[in-house]
Design an enzyme around this catalytic site. Structure first.
Site, PDB file in Angstrom:
ATOM      1  N   ASP A 199      -6.266   0.883 -12.606  1.00 54.55           N
ATOM      2  CA  ASP A 199      -4.997   1.534 -12.336  1.00 54.55           C
ATOM      3  C   ASP A 199      -4.301   0.755 -11.221  1.00 54.55           C
ATOM      4  OD1 ASP A 199      -2.973   3.462 -12.270  1.00 54.55           O
ATOM      5  OD2 ASP A 199      -4.010   4.611 -10.734  1.00 54.55           O
ATOM      6  N   ASP A 243      -8.147   6.316  -9.405  1.00 56.11           N
ATOM      7  CA  ASP A 243      -8.279   7.333  -8.361  1.00 56.11           C
ATOM      8  C   ASP A 243      -7.582   8.635  -8.699  1.00 56.11           C
ATOM      9  OD1 ASP A 243      -5.623   6.498  -8.121  1.00 56.11           O
ATOM     10  OD2 ASP A 243      -5.590   6.896  -5.972  1.00 56.11           O
ATOM     11  N   ASP A 256      -6.654   8.941 -14.764  1.00 58.86           N
ATOM     12  CA  ASP A 256      -7.589   7.847 -15.024  1.00 58.86           C
ATOM     13  C   ASP A 256      -8.939   8.339 -15.544  1.00 58.86           C
ATOM     14  OD1 ASP A 256      -5.748   5.946 -13.967  1.00 58.86           O
ATOM     15  OD2 ASP A 256      -6.343   6.522 -11.953  1.00 58.86           O
TER      16      ASP A 256
END
Length: 1129
Positions: free
Chosen positions: A383, A769, A773
């Site tokens: 990410d 995080d 995700d």
């Protein structure tokens, strides 16, 4: 399906719904034994061991005592069952504590204390401040006059910021004393239990004497979910709608699917190969044994074979050999492997260098079964926000009414022109700041010092509100329907009429407010440019705003567009009815709301564009690397080092394309021209995406042999079309590309991309995080979650979790445990030292097979049962377990030469060639031990037990020297394990030899007194290890591997520079290009493929110009002989 919940009436629905007893147990007292045994025997290896153990119960065929197999088997099963029972008992205690908590409920009109497990659907539950919510409640009242309460939802989504919950509008001002005395005074119509913690679509009706059948829609904001905590609120009251394991948290609980590591897959294949070898050996020796019995044995008077045997006589000798060969697959192998993996996982937990001092969060290995895969990673999918960046949002620039602010100073908050415009009361600027201040979900609270502190679930919103406050537009108070803003010292109040919440589909958020000063109704909106610009009124010039968005994106800033529109009273009244109706529907509520929102979000006046900076991480992936300030200083350096290690990167982000590209360039994700080339795949239709994909694929194929870093970028729309219609072509593109940037992707698309790379037989690692995700993390071979500013959802779903990756390495003097870039500290001991475990058992079996040729091919065992059992469980396990501490290279060496990671990827450590080498060594040792033992003691006409003990002693001595030879860095524990194990062998056998009934009475005492015994052992060690040492010296001196060269440099302490490059120059290949066609090599097992091939035909795009420390020039992932086998799903 729906359920109807009547207030304060648990008797009529008592039988319909479960009580509030929580149960996370896997077993009960009655089903533990059968269920656990069923689970254990569902594995092939355990089924095999059970079959062998059952065959040994047949006295006619077993050459050894059944205890030699049943003992270890029962012990290992007992250990596994005990572990499962202990884990389940701990779950039971945790459930018991939760179920027996005291809570306040209303029963028969009286408020009383009961245990949480006795709550039923329909009960009125009362909570005090800091109480844990015992079940899912619909909020009916709170101590706040505005009907607001605050909850902490960290147990659900990991977010520690307080969230507001409001009572339904129908419940405002009701008499709670009367409510708790009247049964069935209201009903909630809600869906059946589900696990979606972000959604609750229900309706509420109150009956007289309260409100006459008035329908009130309910959302997730009207609920208090189980395991949340009531905060900053004196009391709250709610009605139980879901209880026990039917709560949203209870429905979310589950055990993720186990992940199969590359080593596990390899061991399964080797186990299968060994089993096939067993069948061949058993068949050949069984036929030979029956032939000898029929031709020679019956002639020997002492054999006493009967003339006629039973019908199953032909099976006896083959089954004897099957039992002899059974320990080729040792029972201890799985236990040893699991223990070593668990030990490596604890290294991660214990690593102080991976402890985040700011958050106080240590690293944690939640999955102990995949430790060795950390050295096998080939693709990292990451990410952007919170991973490549810190998720610390700072308002930097803005464009208001065509005027750019912050361009010169770099900070709009200090721009004199903007401050002057605020002072002068510029209409455009004031409206822009008003949208920043109140179009959000931020909660203002007062600190002890009296300052306003903002709580928000979104870092972007908090940054905008903080910036507005710095620019004299301060959000000072927010209630259920009132907003107060301090503008340049004057207090402005707004009535909050409706909130049009942000969704990933709409990509914008709006609020409808009424200005108390002039009575005007205003729609305030903010969102992505592609969601706001199409809604602008006809004729508005948005070219300047488009240029601002592009300019800010090039700077790597996150952009939001702000707009507003005045609404007429009649227009709002008509729309409000539709909005209320959409909120009341139980079917497709989200879609209906989005449809109604679109009706009012049009003809907007674009006010301007805000630009927020999200700082790059100072040390991304540093937590997983050996950190040295001289070697790595931040994201670009870390990514470059991992690239040199052969690890490829894909960025999967929801941000716009231009922003993602600029972040990728700034962190060395992609290289700028002319060194790099970025290709774009775009299009809104199938044909457009096909042409774009074909063009990029053609360019990729042509530039495969060029020393250029080629990457591609694709947005979510084009990606959806590519995955749906051109998955095969996109798979080839994934193989050809080392880097990809995927923008505007959804959580499900992130998971699809991970699955795509896995289907091409790559080992993937996903790191993120946020809650978006989670699916990507769970889908990857290895999932790493960061306890960041977006909560703990990712960390809880991950295999490995770390604290915030905010820079911490400045205080580090020593190296952390290297996980990505020091794979040999983790993978090689598991990979390499389990092979001797197999082969040492093969040594014993080969000697038993060889003994058959001097014992009439009868299947008689050379070794007794006690020796076999001890060898199977004890002698061969302890050295392997302790050797897990071995390191072949230091962390600093690997960090300087990360290319060495290639040796752990793609099966270069454990493959058929290394397996064949170990098998040949084992066969050689078996021949040496057998020939020397038999010939040394046959002349003395010794007892068979003496010959057996001599041969076993030779095996133990050879084992000690083999493990010592393969150990690179000795510690006290390893010396104790290797040589202590040898000493323990003699102590144990001397004790057994002192027992008259042991079958080995006085054997070891007599042997130890004989010089011939020690001479024999000396000959076995010299003959067995001499050629091995010579071969190892030859290979280390004249044909060293890359690891050998680095080891020599370490030991000599000389400069690594003098070793020079190792790999031959790259050679390019020509590949026939066909539009959207893919050809793949069939029948190749990807685990065995060398990632670095010595073939002159192999090719790989360069990782960039080599440095003096670049030992290996990077070679191609694709070649004419090797290409990844993409599975067509």
């Amino acid at each position: 399906m729906k359920r109807y919940v009547y207030f304060n009436d648990d008797e009529s629905i008592h039988e319909l719904f479960c009580d509030n007893r929580i149960s996370n147990r896997k077993y009960t007292v009655l089903n533990f034994l059968p269920k656990n045994l069923w689970e254990q025997f569902s594995r092939f290896m355990n089924q095999y061991f059970l079959l062998i153990a059952c065959l040994q119960l047949w006295p006619l065929i077993t050459p050894v005592n059944p205890a030699s197999t049943w003992g270890p088997l029962i012990f290992i099963f007992a250990v596994s069952a005990t572990k499962e029972a202990w884990d389940d008992y701990n779950r039971f205690l945790s459930d018991k504590n939760a179920n027996e908590k005291e809570v306040w409920v209303v029963r028969n009109g009286i408020r009383k204390h009961i245990q949480a497990q006795d709550i039923h659907v329909g009960n009125l539950v009362w909570l005090r401040e800091n109480d844990e919510v015992p079940c899912d409640l619909v909020l009916l009242g709170s101590s706040d006059p505005q009907g607001i309460c605050y909850v902490e939802t960290s147990a659900l989504d990991g977010e520690t910021d307080l969230k507001t919950r409001v009572i339904p509008s129908a419940c405002m001002g009701i008499d709670f004393e009367l409510l708790q005395k009247i049964k069935a005074c209201g009903v909630i119509e809600c869906p059946n239990p589900d696990k979606d913690i972000m959604r609750f679509d229900a309706n509420l009706r109150l009956f007289p004497p309260f409100i006459d059948n008035d329908l009130c829609p309910l959302t997730i904001k009207n609920t208090l979910l189980q395991s949340c905590y009531l905060k900053n609120t004196e009391w709250a009251c709610g009605v139980a709608v879901y209880t026990g394991n039917e709560t949203k948290l209870g429905m979310s609980r589950g055990i993720p699917e186990p992940k199969l590591t590359a080593v596990d897959a390899m061991i399964d294949k080797l186990t299968g190969a060994i089993f096939v070898f067993q069948i061949v050996v058993v068949t050949v020796l069984g036929v030979a044994g029956n032939f000898w019995k029929d031709t020679e044995a019956r002639k020997q008077w002492y054999v006493l074979y009967p003339e006629e045997g039973p019908w199953y006589e032909l099976l006896i000798i083959p089954l004897r050999f099957e039992l002899l060969c059974s320990i080729m697959i040792p029972i201890s192998i799985k236990v040893s492997l699991d223990l070593v993996k668990s030990l490596y996982a604890k290294f991660i937990d214990w690593d102080l260098e991976m402890f985040d001092k700011e958050t106080g969060v240590p690293s944690h290995a939640a999955n102990t079964a995949i430790s060795e895969d950390l050295g096998q990673v080939e693709y990292i999918l990451t990410d952007k926000t919170g991973t490549l960046t810190e998720n610390k949002m700072v308002f930097k620039k803005c464009c208001i009414g065509g005027n750019f602010y912050g361009s010169e100073s770099g900070d709009a908050l200090k721009d004199a022109a903007l401050l002057d415009a605020i002072t002068c009361g510029s209409s455009d600027v004031i409206r822009f700041l008003t949208v920043m201040a109140i179009c959000n979900t931020v909660i203002p609270t007062k600190s002890k010092s009296g300052d306003v502190v903002y709580k928000s679930q979104s870092q972007d919103e908090e940054a905008l509100v903080q910036a507005a406050a710095c620019l004299h537009m301060v959000l000072v108070n927010k209630t259920a329907n009132t907003l107060e803003v301090n503008c340049n010292g004057s207090l402005r109040q707004y009535e909050l009429l409706d909130v049009l919440e942000f969704t990933s589909d709409r990509k914008r958020m709006s609020v409808v407010v009424r200005d108390y000063q002039n009575g005007k109704i205003i729609l305030l909106s903010k969102g992505a440019d592609e969601a706001i610009f199409p809604c602008s009124y006809t004729g508005q010039q948005i070219r300047t705003f488009n240029e601002a968005v592009e300019h800010y994106a090039q700077l790597g800033l996150r952009t939001l567009c702000l707009a507003w529109r005045e609404l007429k009273e009649d227009e709002y009244r008509e729309w409000s009815l539709m909005f209320k109706e959409a909120n009341s529907t139980l079917v497709d509520r989200e879609w209906r709301i989005a449809e109604v929102c679109q009706i009012i979000e049009h003809d907007l006046e674009i006010l301007g564009v805000s630009a927020i900076e999200d700082h790059l991480q100072a040390s991304i992936f540093i937590n997983f690397g050996c950190v040295d300030c001289n070697l790595m200083n931040g994201v670009p350096e870390t990514i470059e080092s991992l690239r040199r290690a052969g690890i490829n990167f894909w960025m999967l982000t929801g941000d716009k394309q231009r922003t993602a590209i600029e972040i990728a360039l700034s962190c060395n994700f992609v290289s700028p021209e002319p060194k790099g080339q970025l290709l774009s795949i775009d299009g809104k239709t199938v044909d457009e995406v096909q042409r774009s994909l074909e063009r990029v694929l053609l360019t990729m194929r042509i530039t495969t042999a060029e020393p250029k870093d080629v990457a591609f970028v694709i947005d979510g729309w084009a990606l959806e079309i590519a995955l749906q219609h051109y998955k095969k072509a996109f798979s080839e593109l994934a193989i050809l590309s080392r880097t990809a940037i995927c923008c505007r992707v959804t959580p499900s698309q992130k998971a699809q991309l991970v699955q795509l790379l896995k289907s091409c037989d790559y080992r993937t690692l996903a790191i993120g995080d946020g809650g978006n995700d989670v699916r990507m993390i769970q889908q990857a071979d290895i999932g790493v979650g960061i306890s960041g500013r977006e909560g703990l959802q990712a960390a809880r779903a991950a295999d490995y979790s770390i604290g915030s990756i905010i820079p911490f390495f400045e205080e580090i003097d020593s190296c952390a445990w290297t996980i990505f870039l020091q794979p040999h500290s983790i993978s090689i001991p598991i990979l390499l030292l389990q092979v001797p475990n197999y082969m040492l058992h093969t040594n014993i079996v080969c000697q038993s097979i060889a003994f058959s040729f001097v014992s009439g091919i009868s299947g008689t065992s050379l070794f007794n049962s006690v020796s076999l059992m001890a060898y199977n469980v004890f002698y061969t396990s302890i050295p392997v377990l302790v050797s897990a501490l071995d390191k072949d290279l230091s962390e600093r060496t690997v960090m300087q030469h990360p290319q060495i990671l290639f040796y752990c990827q793609a099966g270069r450590v454990l493959n058929p060639s290394t397996f064949a080498g170990w098998f040949g060594r084992s066969l050689f040792h078996a021949i040496v031990v057998f020939i020397i033992s038999i010939n040394a003691y046959s002349i003395e006409k010794s007892e068979m037990e003496q010959v057996s003990m001599v041969a076993l002693s030779g095996c133990i001595w050879l084992q000690a020297f083999v493990v010592a030879l393969e150990t690179n860095s000795f510690t006290v524990l390893q010396h104790l394990a290797i040589w202590g194990n040898l000493l323990a062998f003699y102590i144990i056998n001397l004790i057994v030899s002192a027992i008259p009934s042991s079958g080995m009475y006085t054997i070891m005492f007599r042997l130890c007194k004989q010089p011939s015994y020690w001479i024999t052992i000396f000959l076995i060690v010299v003959a067995g290890m001499g050629p091995i040492l010579a071969l190892k010296y030859f290979r280390f001196t004249y044909r060293p591997s890359k690891i050998n060269l680095l080891q020599q440099a370490e030991r000599l302490g000389g400069p690594f520079l003098s070793l020079g490059n190792i790999e031959p120059p790259l050679k390019s290949i020509e590949k026939e290009v066909a539009p959207l066609s893919i050809s793949h090599t069939k029948g190749r097992s990807p685990v065995f493929e060398p990632l670095l091939s010595d073939s002159p035909n192999s090719t790989r795009r360069s990782f960039g110009p080599g440095t003096p420390f670049d030992f290996f020039q990077s070679q191609g992932r694709l070649s004419s002989n090797y290409s990844r086998n993409c599975k067509n799903n």
